[in-house]
Design an enzyme around this catalytic site. Structure first.
Site, PDB file in Angstrom:
ATOM      1  N   SER A 126       0.800  -1.222   0.000  1.00  0.00           N
ATOM      2  CA  SER A 126       0.000   0.000   0.000  1.00  0.00           C
ATOM      3  C   SER A 126       0.836   1.278   0.000  1.00  0.00           C
ATOM      4  CB  SER A 126      -0.953   0.021   1.197  1.00  0.00           C
ATOM      5  OG  SER A 126      -0.267   0.311   2.379  1.00  0.00           O
ATOM      6  N   LYS A 164       1.809   4.230   7.096  1.00  0.00           N
ATOM      7  CA  LYS A 164       0.971   5.031   6.199  1.00  0.00           C
ATOM      8  C   LYS A 164       1.430   6.494   6.251  1.00  0.00           C
ATOM      9  CE  LYS A 164      -2.196   1.916   4.960  1.00  0.00           C
ATOM     10  NZ  LYS A 164      -1.397   0.772   5.432  1.00  0.00           N
TER      11      LYS A 164
END
EC number: 3.4.21.88
Length: 204
Positions: A126, A164
């Site tokens: 991701s 993230k």
């Protein structure tokens, strides 16, 4: 001691990489640096250098090439061994791993003199748009806060950790993946474990 021009080039390249980075190059990197496409040819030259007492290798470990006659040792960077704490997902959150698996020799200048630096292995894709790939090891400086847009390792209230990009918004925190196919994680509460300040990738 007489060695060939190619062996001298290989020896000098290994020495310069150790001085600059704190760890030796891979066989592939050596081949690319001196214009050898065959890894077996590189291994042959390394065996000759080892036979002449210029290097020492450990066949059980990758990148385990030690310079035995390193000149100007004062120029060699100091190395700090930082803990590799475990895996952290770059996809779906996983439970944080706190046990130390192993240590990584990081050049001291990359740690900026700090002792609160650790490594985590990335599991997932991701963060690929930020250049962080599955299997990379990210270098993390322990911090409890972050500025919007910084890449962090964060823990949710469910004791799950993830890597993230961090954003604090009006009513929630947003942990944004760097992958157009994935949705952000929205949280009411989040704990910052640290900021990602670098990464290590094994390209073998």
């Amino acid at each position: 001691m007489k060695i060939s021009k190619r062996q001298q080039d290989i020896y000098e390249f290994i020495k310069s990489e150790v001085k600059e980075k704190g760890y030796p190059p891979s066989v592939r990197e050596i081949g690319e640096a001196v214009g050898l496409a065959s890894s077996s040819t590189v291994h042959g030259h390394l065996a000759r250098l080892e036979g002449k007492g210029l290097i020492r290798r450990d066949p059980t470990k990758p990148r385990a090439i030690e310079i035995l006659s390193l000149e100007d040792e004062a120029e060699t960077p100091n190395v700090v061994n930082i803990p590799i704490i475990g895996k952290v997902t770059a996809g779906m959150p996983i439970t944080a791993i706190e046990n130390i698996d192993e240590y990584f020799p990081l050049p001291e200048y990359m740690a900026a003199g700090e002792t609160n630096v650790f490594m985590l292995e990335i599991d997932g894709e991701s963060m690929i748009n930020a250049g962080i790939l599955d299997g990379d090891k990210v270098i993390v400086r322990q911090e409890s806060s972050a500025i919007n847009g910084e890449i962090v390792v964060a823990m949710t209230d469910e004791n799950e950790a993830t890597c993230k990009r961090f954003y604090k918004e009006a009513n929630h925190f947003r942990l944004q993946p760097e992958n157009d196919a994935l949705e952000p994680i929205l949280l009411n509460n989040v704990t910052i474990l640290g900021k990602v300040i670098g990464l290590y990738r094994d390209i073998r």
